[in-house]
Design a protein around this motif. Structure first.
Motif, short mmCIF file in Angstrom:
data_model
loop_
_atom_site.label_atom_id
_atom_site.label_comp_id
_atom_site.label_asym_id
_atom_site.label_seq_id
_atom_site.Cartn_x
_atom_site.Cartn_y
_atom_site.Cartn_z
N GLY A 5 44.99 28.37 49.22
CA GLY A 5 44.94 29.52 48.32
C GLY A 5 45.66 30.71 48.94
O GLY A 5 45.29 31.18 50.01
N VAL A 39 46.51 26.35 40.76
CA VAL A 39 45.20 26.78 40.30
C VAL A 39 45.07 28.25 40.66
O VAL A 39 45.22 28.62 41.83
CB VAL A 39 44.05 25.96 40.92
CG1 VAL A 39 42.70 26.44 40.39
CG2 VAL A 39 44.22 24.47 40.65
N TYR A 67 42.66 31.37 40.85
CA TYR A 67 41.27 31.81 40.89
C TYR A 67 41.27 33.33 40.77
O TYR A 67 42.02 34.01 41.47
CB TYR A 67 40.62 31.42 42.22
CG TYR A 67 40.62 29.93 42.45
CD1 TYR A 67 39.62 29.12 41.92
CD2 TYR A 67 41.62 29.33 43.22
CE1 TYR A 67 39.63 27.74 42.14
CE2 TYR A 67 41.63 27.97 43.44
CZ TYR A 67 40.64 27.18 42.90
OH TYR A 67 40.65 25.83 43.13
N THR A 68 40.44 33.86 39.89
CA THR A 68 40.43 35.31 39.68
C THR A 68 39.04 35.84 39.41
O THR A 68 38.18 35.13 38.89
CB THR A 68 41.38 35.69 38.52
OG1 THR A 68 41.42 37.12 38.42
CG2 THR A 68 40.93 35.09 37.21
N THR A 73 46.04 25.99 35.97
CA THR A 73 44.65 26.17 35.59
C THR A 73 44.22 27.56 36.02
O THR A 73 44.49 27.97 37.16
CB THR A 73 43.76 25.11 36.28
OG1 THR A 73 44.23 23.81 35.92
CG2 THR A 73 42.31 25.25 35.88
N VAL A 79 40.94 29.94 36.61
CA VAL A 79 39.50 29.80 36.83
C VAL A 79 38.90 31.16 37.19
O VAL A 79 39.37 31.82 38.13
CB VAL A 79 39.21 28.81 37.98
CG1 VAL A 79 37.71 28.67 38.22
CG2 VAL A 79 39.84 27.46 37.72
N VAL A 122 36.02 33.33 38.87
CA VAL A 122 35.05 33.16 39.96
C VAL A 122 34.28 34.46 40.16
O VAL A 122 34.71 35.53 39.71
CB VAL A 122 35.75 32.74 41.28
CG1 VAL A 122 36.42 31.38 41.13
CG2 VAL A 122 36.74 33.79 41.74
N LEU A 125 35.83 36.37 45.81
CA LEU A 125 36.92 35.81 46.61
C LEU A 125 36.69 36.22 48.06
O LEU A 125 35.77 36.99 48.36
CB LEU A 125 38.28 36.27 46.08
CG LEU A 125 38.64 35.70 44.71
CD1 LEU A 125 39.81 36.44 44.09
CD2 LEU A 125 38.95 34.21 44.81
N GLU A 134 43.64 34.54 43.79
CA GLU A 134 44.06 33.59 44.83
C GLU A 134 44.68 32.40 44.11
O GLU A 134 44.13 31.95 43.10
CB GLU A 134 42.85 33.17 45.67
CG GLU A 134 43.18 32.28 46.82
CD GLU A 134 42.01 32.14 47.79
OE1 GLU A 134 41.80 31.00 48.25
OE2 GLU A 134 41.34 33.13 48.09
N LYS A 159 46.36 28.50 44.62
CA LYS A 159 46.69 27.32 45.42
C LYS A 159 47.68 26.49 44.66
O LYS A 159 47.71 26.51 43.43
CB LYS A 159 45.44 26.53 45.82
CG LYS A 159 44.81 25.75 44.69
CD LYS A 159 43.60 24.96 45.11
CE LYS A 159 43.79 23.61 45.63
NZ LYS A 159 44.57 22.57 45.17
#
Length: 143
Positions: free
Chosen positions: A34, A90, A92-93, A121, A123, A125, A128, A136, A138
């Motif tokens: 990430g 992916v 992530y936020t 994708t 997502v 979250v 972090l 983040e 990945k």
């Protein structure tokens, strides 16, 4: 690790404290951990947080995403690859709405096309790794 594997790092303090590599190439695949909005050990466009560490403004989402894609591209180039080789990401936020609003223009600019050819994708979250971090990303690339 096989003798044909290769790893890359940025030399940030969190690589050693957490114990990981930023990227590893195994066979024809490159796996990026990430990525976040850092320039070396310095964090870029971190969101303001209150006394409890809660984000108070997500307005830096686009800037963080831009730096994150830049960092991914730097790592990929070390393997002779680029964002053109990414097959999956992916994201992530902490804030889906802010990430979705920023992602279109930022991703299109990063990948250099209006229709990035990457499976993606998004997502949401609750937290972090670093206070003020909004996103983040990945990735997996194939070369």
């Amino acid at each position: 690790m096989s003798p044909n594997d290769r790893v890359e790092n940025f030399g940030t303090p969190w690589e050693e404290s957490y114990g990981y590599v930023q990227a590893i190439k195994r066979g024809d695949s490159i796996y990026l951990s990430g990525q976040l909005a850092n320039d070396g050990a310095d964090l870029v466009a971190m969101a303001p947080v209150d006394a409890e560490g809660a984000i108070t403004d997500v307005g830096n989402m686009g800037q963080q995403m831009q730096q994150t894609y830049h960092n991914a591209d730097v790592l990929l180039k070390r393997f002779g690859a680029s964002l053109d080789d990414v097959v999956e990401e992916v994201v992530y936020t902490l804030d889906i709405d802010a990430a979705f609003a920023a992602a279109g223009p930022v991703r299109k600019a990063a990948y250099g096309r209006d229709d990035p050819q990457v499976a993606s994708t998004l997502v949401g979250v609750t937290r972090l790794a670093i206070p003020g971090q909004l996103v983040e990303i990945k990735m997996i690339a194939r070369v």
